[in-house]
Design an enzyme around this catalytic site. Structure first.
Site, PDB file in Angstrom:
ATOM      1  N   GLN A   1     -22.014 -10.528  73.233  1.00  0.00           N
ATOM      2  CA  GLN A   1     -22.507 -11.304  72.100  1.00  0.00           C
ATOM      3  C   GLN A   1     -23.992 -11.648  72.219  1.00  0.00           C
ATOM      4  O   GLN A   1     -24.667 -11.841  71.210  1.00  0.00           O
ATOM      5  CB  GLN A   1     -21.675 -12.587  71.968  1.00  0.00           C
ATOM      6  CG  GLN A   1     -21.906 -13.372  70.699  1.00  0.00           C
ATOM      7  CD  GLN A   1     -20.984 -14.579  70.605  1.00  0.00           C
ATOM      8  OE1 GLN A   1     -20.270 -14.897  71.540  1.00  0.00           O
ATOM      9  NE2 GLN A   1     -21.006 -15.248  69.467  1.00  0.00           N
TER      10      GLN A   1
ATOM     11  N   ASP B   1     -18.484 -18.464  86.162  1.00  0.00           N
ATOM     12  CA  ASP B   1     -17.223 -17.733  86.072  1.00  0.00           C
ATOM     13  C   ASP B   1     -17.388 -16.432  85.295  1.00  0.00           C
ATOM     14  O   ASP B   1     -18.024 -16.404  84.241  1.00  0.00           O
ATOM     15  CB  ASP B   1     -16.163 -18.609  85.392  1.00  0.00           C
ATOM     16  CG  ASP B   1     -14.821 -17.898  85.278  1.00  0.00           C
ATOM     17  OD1 ASP B   1     -14.152 -17.757  86.308  1.00  0.00           O
ATOM     18  OD2 ASP B   1     -14.461 -17.483  84.161  1.00  0.00           O
TER      19      ASP B   1
ATOM     20  N   TYR C   1     -14.745  -8.367  81.652  1.00  0.00           N
ATOM     21  CA  TYR C   1     -15.695  -8.873  80.657  1.00  0.00           C
ATOM     22  C   TYR C   1     -16.782  -7.826  80.408  1.00  0.00           C
ATOM     23  O   TYR C   1     -17.533  -7.449  81.301  1.00  0.00           O
ATOM     24  CB  TYR C   1     -16.349 -10.168  81.131  1.00  0.00           C
ATOM     25  CG  TYR C   1     -15.420 -11.359  81.205  1.00  0.00           C
ATOM     26  CD1 TYR C   1     -14.095 -11.275  80.788  1.00  0.00           C
ATOM     27  CD2 TYR C   1     -15.855 -12.580  81.715  1.00  0.00           C
ATOM     28  CE1 TYR C   1     -13.250 -12.365  80.860  1.00  0.00           C
ATOM     29  CE2 TYR C   1     -15.014 -13.680  81.783  1.00  0.00           C
ATOM     30  CZ  TYR C   1     -13.711 -13.569  81.361  1.00  0.00           C
ATOM     31  OH  TYR C   1     -12.875 -14.648  81.451  1.00  0.00           O
TER      32      TYR C   1
ATOM     33  N   ARG D   1      -3.531 -18.979  84.917  1.00  0.00           N
ATOM     34  CA  ARG D   1      -2.441 -18.744  83.963  1.00  0.00           C
ATOM     35  C   ARG D   1      -1.113 -18.513  84.685  1.00  0.00           C
ATOM     36  O   ARG D   1      -0.262 -17.778  84.207  1.00  0.00           O
ATOM     37  CB  ARG D   1      -2.800 -17.571  83.044  1.00  0.00           C
ATOM     38  CG  ARG D   1      -4.031 -17.823  82.184  1.00  0.00           C
ATOM     39  CD  ARG D   1      -4.556 -16.535  81.552  1.00  0.00           C
ATOM     40  NE  ARG D   1      -3.585 -15.926  80.667  1.00  0.00           N
ATOM     41  CZ  ARG D   1      -3.470 -16.205  79.371  1.00  0.00           C
ATOM     42  NH1 ARG D   1      -4.243 -17.110  78.823  1.00  0.00           N
ATOM     43  NH2 ARG D   1      -2.569 -15.595  78.633  1.00  0.00           N
TER      44      ARG D   1
ATOM     45  N   PRO E   1     -12.806 -25.614  76.514  1.00  0.00           N
ATOM     46  CA  PRO E   1     -12.742 -27.029  76.114  1.00  0.00           C
ATOM     47  C   PRO E   1     -12.909 -27.254  74.621  1.00  0.00           C
ATOM     48  O   PRO E   1     -12.506 -28.289  74.099  1.00  0.00           O
ATOM     49  CB  PRO E   1     -13.896 -27.665  76.908  1.00  0.00           C
ATOM     50  CG  PRO E   1     -14.850 -26.533  77.123  1.00  0.00           C
ATOM     51  CD  PRO E   1     -13.983 -25.330  77.345  1.00  0.00           C
ATOM     52  N   LEU E   2     -13.493 -26.261  73.919  1.00  0.00           N
ATOM     53  CA  LEU E   2     -13.671 -26.365  72.466  1.00  0.00           C
ATOM     54  C   LEU E   2     -12.690 -25.473  71.714  1.00  0.00           C
ATOM     55  O   LEU E   2     -12.862 -25.212  70.522  1.00  0.00           O
ATOM     56  CB  LEU E   2     -15.109 -26.016  72.080  1.00  0.00           C
ATOM     57  CG  LEU E   2     -16.208 -26.889  72.702  1.00  0.00           C
ATOM     58  CD1 LEU E   2     -17.565 -26.479  72.169  1.00  0.00           C
ATOM     59  CD2 LEU E   2     -15.947 -28.361  72.454  1.00  0.00           C
ATOM     60  N   ALA E   3     -11.650 -24.988  72.411  1.00  0.00           N
ATOM     61  CA  ALA E   3     -10.603 -24.169  71.776  1.00  0.00           C
ATOM     62  C   ALA E   3     -11.190 -22.985  71.016  1.00  0.00           C
ATOM     63  O   ALA E   3     -10.923 -22.789  69.832  1.00  0.00           O
ATOM     64  CB  ALA E   3      -9.736 -25.027  70.852  1.00  0.00           C
TER      65      ALA E   3
ATOM     66  N   GLY F   1     -18.497 -22.185  77.560  1.00  0.00           N
ATOM     67  CA  GLY F   1     -18.892 -20.887  77.036  1.00  0.00           C
ATOM     68  C   GLY F   1     -19.912 -21.101  75.941  1.00  0.00           C
ATOM     69  O   GLY F   1     -19.613 -21.749  74.933  1.00  0.00           O
TER      70      GLY F   1
END
Length: 372
Positions: free
Chosen positions: A97, A119, A124, A194, A250-252, A328
């Site tokens: 991006q 991280d 990626y 996970r 944290p911001l979904a 992120g």
């Protein structure tokens, strides 16, 4: 400092947002995505050395940084490793991006703000994120020992022999593999991502039984609308075996940023074809309910003198069981704003937290709470 983390997942046919988040991140490798949809999948996260860097200038992350920026450092679980309570993630952004120049600026801002945790993952941007991160560290001349780098294993390549955690790819068993990685000096610690609480306990038991090295942390999704695992399951593991929490999103995926309050903007991530799953989540009935709750939270943020994203990140940080929250960001302005959550943390009193809980109405309860 290098750290290793391993994870396992079951029943990926559910196609919820979290599963799709992982499958969509590598659209250029469809074979890998198909393999990841198997009923049983194992993922390993390894914080490994990115090579020996010869710094042009002997710069290191000093403890005084905390006094200058307000950054706080916490132990990773019950290990002796100290990590910044805010870390910088590279998913979607590095090698994709944003440009390499923007990536360097983001890392510089994070580093100078006291962040020592970065991280990434081998999948990626098909491995480019790892390369970019390592190149920036070398270029900046940052002392490698002053940083904690985490990366994830599983989706390495398209061929069957290039992914997974078999002996061909790394070593046959996860715990034995991670112990081997540490014994070989490629990492200092390892953890999971996970994984279910049961799987983490099993890994710990195997490690103890065969005199191997147990995990020290679990990397889990955690935000205002995703609470069960981090607030109920992981605290019990922390007290029993010392496993801490490193949380992400944290911001979904931007939902909590406020940008989707009036629909999906054309320039947003959710408007992209490969993020159709995110758009579907936002425009769903549950998504609309979440946006209404965010509107109700806005006055709380205004009263505390912060933005909604800062409130959301500070809310994650107020959980003492969380060792570090991974941020992120795609722009320097966004990163600076999110790092400002450190200044909001002292304002997260029990009264404010209760007020937020009353708005969200999704506070999970443990069996202990029900018994009492």
């Amino acid at each position: 400092m290098q750290v290793s983390i391993a994870c396992t997942e079951h029943n990926l046919k559910s196609r919820n947002g979290e599963d799709r988040l992982l499958s969509k991140q590598s659209s250029t490798a469809p074979n890998v995505v198909n393999a990841a949809r198997a009923r049983f999948r194992t993922v390993a996260i390894i914080a490994r050395s990115l090579g020996t860097f010869t710094p042009q200038h002997p710069i290191s992350l000093k403890e005084s940084t905390a006094k200058q920026t307000g950054m706080k450092y916490r132990n990773l679980g019950k290990s002796g490793l100290r990590v910044s309570c805010l870390g910088l993630g590279t998913w979607v952004t590095f090698g994709g991006q944003i440009s390499d120049e923007v990536a360097e600026r983001l890392m510089t801002i994070a580093y100078e703000s006291g962040v020592n945790l970065f991280d990434t993952a081998e999948v990626y941007a098909a491995g480019k994120a790892e390369v970019i991160l390592g190149s920036i560290i070398k270029k900046k001349g940052w002392r490698r020992s002053s940083l904690v780098i985490t990366t994830k294993l599983y989706w390495g390549g398209k061929a069957e022999t290039e992914r997974g955690l078999s002996r061909k790819h790394i070593i046959e068993e996860i715990v034995r593999a991670m112990t081997h990685v540490i014994n070989q000096g490629m990492a200092m610690y390892w953890g999971t991502s996970r994984w279910s609480a049961m799987e983490i306990m099993e890994a710990y038991s195997v490690a103890r039984q065969f005199n191997m090295i147990p995990p020290v942390c679990e990397q889990a999704e955690y935000h205002l609308f995703q609470r069960e695992k981090v607030e109920v399951q992981l605290p019990e593991l922390y007290h029993k075996i010392g496993v801490g929490a490193m949380t992400w999103s944290p911001l979904a995926c931007g939902i909590i940023s406020g940008k989707y309050g009036n629909g999906v903007p054309e320039s947003s991530r959710a408007s992209l074809k490969c993020y159709q799953w995110l758009k579907e989540r936002i425009v769903s009935e549950e998504g609309r309910k979440q946006q209404n709750k965010l509107k109700d939270l806005s006055p709380v943020a205004e009263r505390l003198g912060c933005t909604l994203p800062q409130l959301a990140v500070a809310w994650c940080l107020r959980n003492e069981g969380v060792s570090s929250v991974l941020l992120g960001s795609s722009t320097p302005e966004q990163l600076i704003e999110n790092l400002g959550a450190i200044q909001v943390l002292p304002k997260m009193t029990s009264h404010v937290v209760t007020e937020i809980d009353n708005i969200l109405r999704n506070k999970p309860y443990s069996k202990k709470d029900y018994r009492s």
